[in-house]
Write a protein that holds these residues in place. Structure first.
Motif, PDB file in Angstrom:
ATOM      1  N   LEU A   9       0.828  -1.206   0.000  1.00 48.33           N
ATOM      2  CA  LEU A   9       0.000   0.000   0.000  1.00 48.33           C
ATOM      3  C   LEU A   9       0.864   1.259   0.000  1.00 48.33           C
ATOM      4  N   GLY A  10       2.022   1.183   0.678  1.00 49.30           N
ATOM      5  CA  GLY A  10       2.951   2.312   0.666  1.00 49.30           C
ATOM      6  C   GLY A  10       3.480   2.561  -0.736  1.00 49.30           C
ATOM      7  N   TRP A  11       3.814   1.468  -1.439  1.00 49.28           N
ATOM      8  CA  TRP A  11       4.283   1.595  -2.827  1.00 49.28           C
ATOM      9  C   TRP A  11       3.190   2.183  -3.706  1.00 49.28           C
ATOM     10  N   LEU A  12       1.961   1.697  -3.522  1.00 49.49           N
ATOM     11  CA  LEU A  12       0.845   2.161  -4.340  1.00 49.49           C
ATOM     12  C   LEU A  12       0.612   3.663  -4.149  1.00 49.49           C
ATOM     13  N   LYS A  13       0.797   4.134  -2.927  1.00 55.72           N
ATOM     14  CA  LYS A  13       0.561   5.548  -2.630  1.00 55.72           C
ATOM     15  C   LYS A  13       1.591   6.453  -3.288  1.00 55.72           C
ATOM     16  N   GLN A  14       2.848   5.992  -3.363  1.00 50.39           N
ATOM     17  CA  GLN A  14       3.907   6.876  -3.854  1.00 50.39           C
ATOM     18  C   GLN A  14       4.302   6.657  -5.314  1.00 50.39           C
ATOM     19  N   THR A  15       3.860   5.542  -5.931  1.00 57.42           N
ATOM     20  CA  THR A  15       4.295   5.258  -7.294  1.00 57.42           C
ATOM     21  C   THR A  15       3.767   6.296  -8.282  1.00 57.42           C
ATOM     22  N   ASP A  16       4.587   6.612  -9.284  1.00 57.54           N
ATOM     23  CA  ASP A  16       4.143   7.530 -10.332  1.00 57.54           C
ATOM     24  C   ASP A  16       3.816   6.785 -11.623  1.00 57.54           C
ATOM     25  N   LEU A  17       3.669   5.468 -11.533  1.00 55.95           N
ATOM     26  CA  LEU A  17       3.262   4.676 -12.697  1.00 55.95           C
ATOM     27  C   LEU A  17       1.837   5.041 -13.111  1.00 55.95           C
ATOM     28  N   PRO A  18       1.503   4.923 -14.397  1.00 55.16           N
ATOM     29  CA  PRO A  18       0.112   5.117 -14.820  1.00 55.16           C
ATOM     30  C   PRO A  18      -0.805   4.144 -14.084  1.00 55.16           C
ATOM     31  N   ALA A  19      -2.027   4.579 -13.792  1.00 54.05           N
ATOM     32  CA  ALA A  19      -2.973   3.743 -13.052  1.00 54.05           C
ATOM     33  C   ALA A  19      -3.229   2.418 -13.752  1.00 54.05           C
ATOM     34  N   LEU A  20      -3.206   2.410 -15.080  1.00 57.02           N
ATOM     35  CA  LEU A  20      -3.423   1.169 -15.812  1.00 57.02           C
ATOM     36  C   LEU A  20      -2.399   0.110 -15.416  1.00 57.02           C
ATOM     37  N   ILE A  21      -1.161   0.531 -15.206  1.00 53.19           N
ATOM     38  CA  ILE A  21      -0.110  -0.411 -14.844  1.00 53.19           C
ATOM     39  C   ILE A  21      -0.098  -0.667 -13.344  1.00 53.19           C
ATOM     40  N   SER A  22      -0.137   0.400 -12.530  1.00 55.50           N
ATOM     41  CA  SER A  22      -0.052   0.223 -11.075  1.00 55.50           C
ATOM     42  C   SER A  22      -1.207  -0.625 -10.547  1.00 55.50           C
ATOM     43  N   SER A  23      -2.399  -0.493 -11.157  1.00 55.58           N
ATOM     44  CA  SER A  23      -3.544  -1.298 -10.700  1.00 55.58           C
ATOM     45  C   SER A  23      -3.318  -2.777 -10.966  1.00 55.58           C
ATOM     46  N   CYS A  24      -2.680  -3.096 -12.106  1.00 52.19           N
ATOM     47  CA  CYS A  24      -2.383  -4.493 -12.440  1.00 52.19           C
ATOM     48  C   CYS A  24      -1.312  -5.058 -11.506  1.00 52.19           C
ATOM     49  N   VAL A  25      -0.283  -4.241 -11.234  1.00 50.64           N
ATOM     50  CA  VAL A  25       0.781  -4.673 -10.319  1.00 50.64           C
ATOM     51  C   VAL A  25       0.193  -4.945  -8.943  1.00 50.64           C
ATOM     52  N   PHE A  26      -0.635  -4.015  -8.463  1.00 51.66           N
ATOM     53  CA  PHE A  26      -1.255  -4.212  -7.151  1.00 51.66           C
ATOM     54  C   PHE A  26      -2.092  -5.484  -7.139  1.00 51.66           C
ATOM     55  N   HIS A  27      -2.900  -5.674  -8.176  1.00 50.76           N
ATOM     56  CA  HIS A  27      -3.772  -6.847  -8.249  1.00 50.76           C
ATOM     57  C   HIS A  27      -2.959  -8.132  -8.129  1.00 50.76           C
ATOM     58  N   TYR A  28      -1.871  -8.228  -8.888  1.00 50.95           N
ATOM     59  CA  TYR A  28      -1.057  -9.441  -8.825  1.00 50.95           C
ATOM     60  C   TYR A  28      -0.424  -9.604  -7.438  1.00 50.95           C
ATOM     61  N   GLU A  29       0.205  -8.538  -6.929  1.00 45.26           N
ATOM     62  CA  GLU A  29       0.880  -8.617  -5.633  1.00 45.26           C
ATOM     63  C   GLU A  29      -0.106  -8.965  -4.524  1.00 45.26           C
ATOM     64  N   PHE A  30      -1.313  -8.420  -4.615  1.00 44.92           N
ATOM     65  CA  PHE A  30      -2.347  -8.712  -3.624  1.00 44.92           C
ATOM     66  C   PHE A  30      -2.689 -10.197  -3.641  1.00 44.92           C
ATOM     67  N   GLU A  31      -2.852 -10.755  -4.858  1.00 41.37           N
ATOM     68  CA  GLU A  31      -3.155 -12.181  -4.948  1.00 41.37           C
ATOM     69  C   GLU A  31      -1.982 -13.033  -4.487  1.00 41.37           C
ATOM     70  N   PHE A  32      -0.754 -12.553  -4.724  1.00 39.60           N
ATOM     71  CA  PHE A  32       0.439 -13.278  -4.268  1.00 39.60           C
ATOM     72  C   PHE A  32       0.471 -13.334  -2.737  1.00 39.60           C
ATOM     73  N   ILE A  33       0.190 -12.200  -2.094  1.00 37.01           N
ATOM     74  CA  ILE A  33       0.197 -12.150  -0.626  1.00 37.01           C
ATOM     75  C   ILE A  33      -0.996 -12.909  -0.053  1.00 37.01           C
ATOM     76  N   HIS A  34      -2.149 -12.809  -0.731  1.00 37.74           N
ATOM     77  CA  HIS A  34      -3.382 -13.472  -0.276  1.00 37.74           C
ATOM     78  C   HIS A  34      -3.628 -13.164   1.203  1.00 37.74           C
ATOM     79  N   PRO A  35      -3.885 -11.896   1.527  1.00 42.15           N
ATOM     80  CA  PRO A  35      -3.882 -11.477   2.929  1.00 42.15           C
ATOM     81  C   PRO A  35      -5.054 -11.972   3.775  1.00 42.15           C
TER      82      PRO A  35
END
Length: 336
Positions: free
Chosen positions: A153-179
């Motif tokens: 979430l800290g990375w998501l807040k500060q990243t300057d990647l386009p939302a199209l890419i950052s949303s996909c990265v978050f989605h994958y990482e979230f599924e990897f962590i499976h919180p």
């Protein structure tokens, strides 16, 4: 040192981002042209049906529509509750901030209320990602989840990647962590929608989940490929492809809706022009009896002289009468 998820930007990803950006621009312009409420409602229903179907929910779009309308349906109570929770979650969507851990936990609580005893809390035990009966990924230990989610979430807040890419990265990482103990798939998809909708509100009602459901095998394959490569580029490419296809479908549907509305307006205008001036005057004065002749002419797009002649004829035919002083009087439409 700030956390950075492992991913690379491939030529395919760059091309997909450009195509989606162009497509969403055209779609946003069309959506602004009209308030296609039926389309927005239908897309929200498709979104919820698709996301829950991936998790095994069998309710159809028609059944979800009935639940949305407050009607009772014959279906497993658990599946009905899943739909009711998802509908509530989408009502909250505009209020949540995608980088807020508190909002993330609240979203899980809303989605899983009555379905999971520890809804809104990170899991306390081990969990794996399943594809059918096959374990495709064993998630990190429960003791690591709070730290990993804080980093993500800290990375998501500060990243300057386009939302199209950052949303996909978050989605994958979230599924990897499976919180969470359950509901991770629907949460990951919901949160990607949140990230995209805070970039462009049109994504609030674009049913990406529906197409993911249609390509469910490829969805899990993209997760496996990304995990094997320690690089979520395969998942980014898959998700951007799904988003592009969804936008294309929605755009075609929107154009159809606009065409229908345009034809409806054309027919109404034809009917209007076929109605003779005296009949138009009577219909208008039935609703607004205090209009002057000049105002009647303005309303009907006619000249004042044309209105004067038509009104005189209506008076002669005992279809119209004027009462009171010239200024401040009113018209009475008489019966046959």
């Amino acid at each position: 040192m700030p956390y950075n998820p492992p991913f690379s930007i491939t030529p395919t990803i760059l091309k997909q981002v450009a195509e989606i950006s162009e497509s969403i621009g055209r779609l946003s312009a069309r959506i602004e042209q009209t308030q296609v409420l039926r389309l927005r409602r239908a897309n929200r229903i498709r979104t919820i049906q698709g996301s829950l179907a991936i998790e095994g929910n069998t309710l159809s779009e028609a059944q979800i529509t009935a639940i949305l309308d407050g009607k009772r349906i014959i279906a497993p109570p658990k599946e009905v509750l899943e739909v009711q929770n998802a509908l509530k979650a989408y009502e909250f969507l505009a209020k949540w901030q995608y980088s807020s851990e508190q909002d993330l936990l609240h979203a899980h609580q809303v989605l899983m209320a009555g379905l999971l005893t520890d809804a809104g809390q990170y899991r306390q035990g081990g969990v794996g990602v399943m594809s059918g009966d096959t374990v495709v990924h064993m998630a990190p230990g429960a003791d690591q989840v709070p730290r990993l989610m804080k980093d993500l979430l800290g990375w998501l807040k500060q990243t300057d990647l386009p939302a199209l890419i950052s949303s996909c990265v978050f989605h994958y990482e979230f599924e990897f962590i499976h919180p969470f103990a359950d509901g991770n798939g629907r949460m990951g998809r919901l949160w990607q929608t949140l990230i995209l909708s805070q970039w462009l509100p049109a994504f609030m009602d674009i049913p990406v989940e529906s197409l993911i459901h249609q390509h469910q095998g490829e969805y899990y394959q993209a997760i496996r490929a990304s995990t094997a490569k320690t690089d979520c580029a395969p998942f980014i490419e898959f998700m951007l492809g799904i988003i592009a296809k969804t936008l294309h479908e929605v755009q075609n549907t929107t154009e159809t809706e606009l065409a229908v509305e345009s034809e409806k307006m054309r027919v109404e205008e034809q009917v209007k022009t076929r109605v003779k001036t005296p009949e138009q005057i009577l219909m208008l004065l039935t609703k607004q009896p205090n209009l002057t002749l000049v105002e009647i002419a303005a309303h009907l797009g006619k000249s004042t002289s044309t209105i004067e002649r038509a009104v005189a004829k209506l008076k002669q035919q005992n279809k119209l009468a004027f009462h009171g002083p010239k200024k401040g009087g009113y018209w009475q439409v008489l019966g046959e």
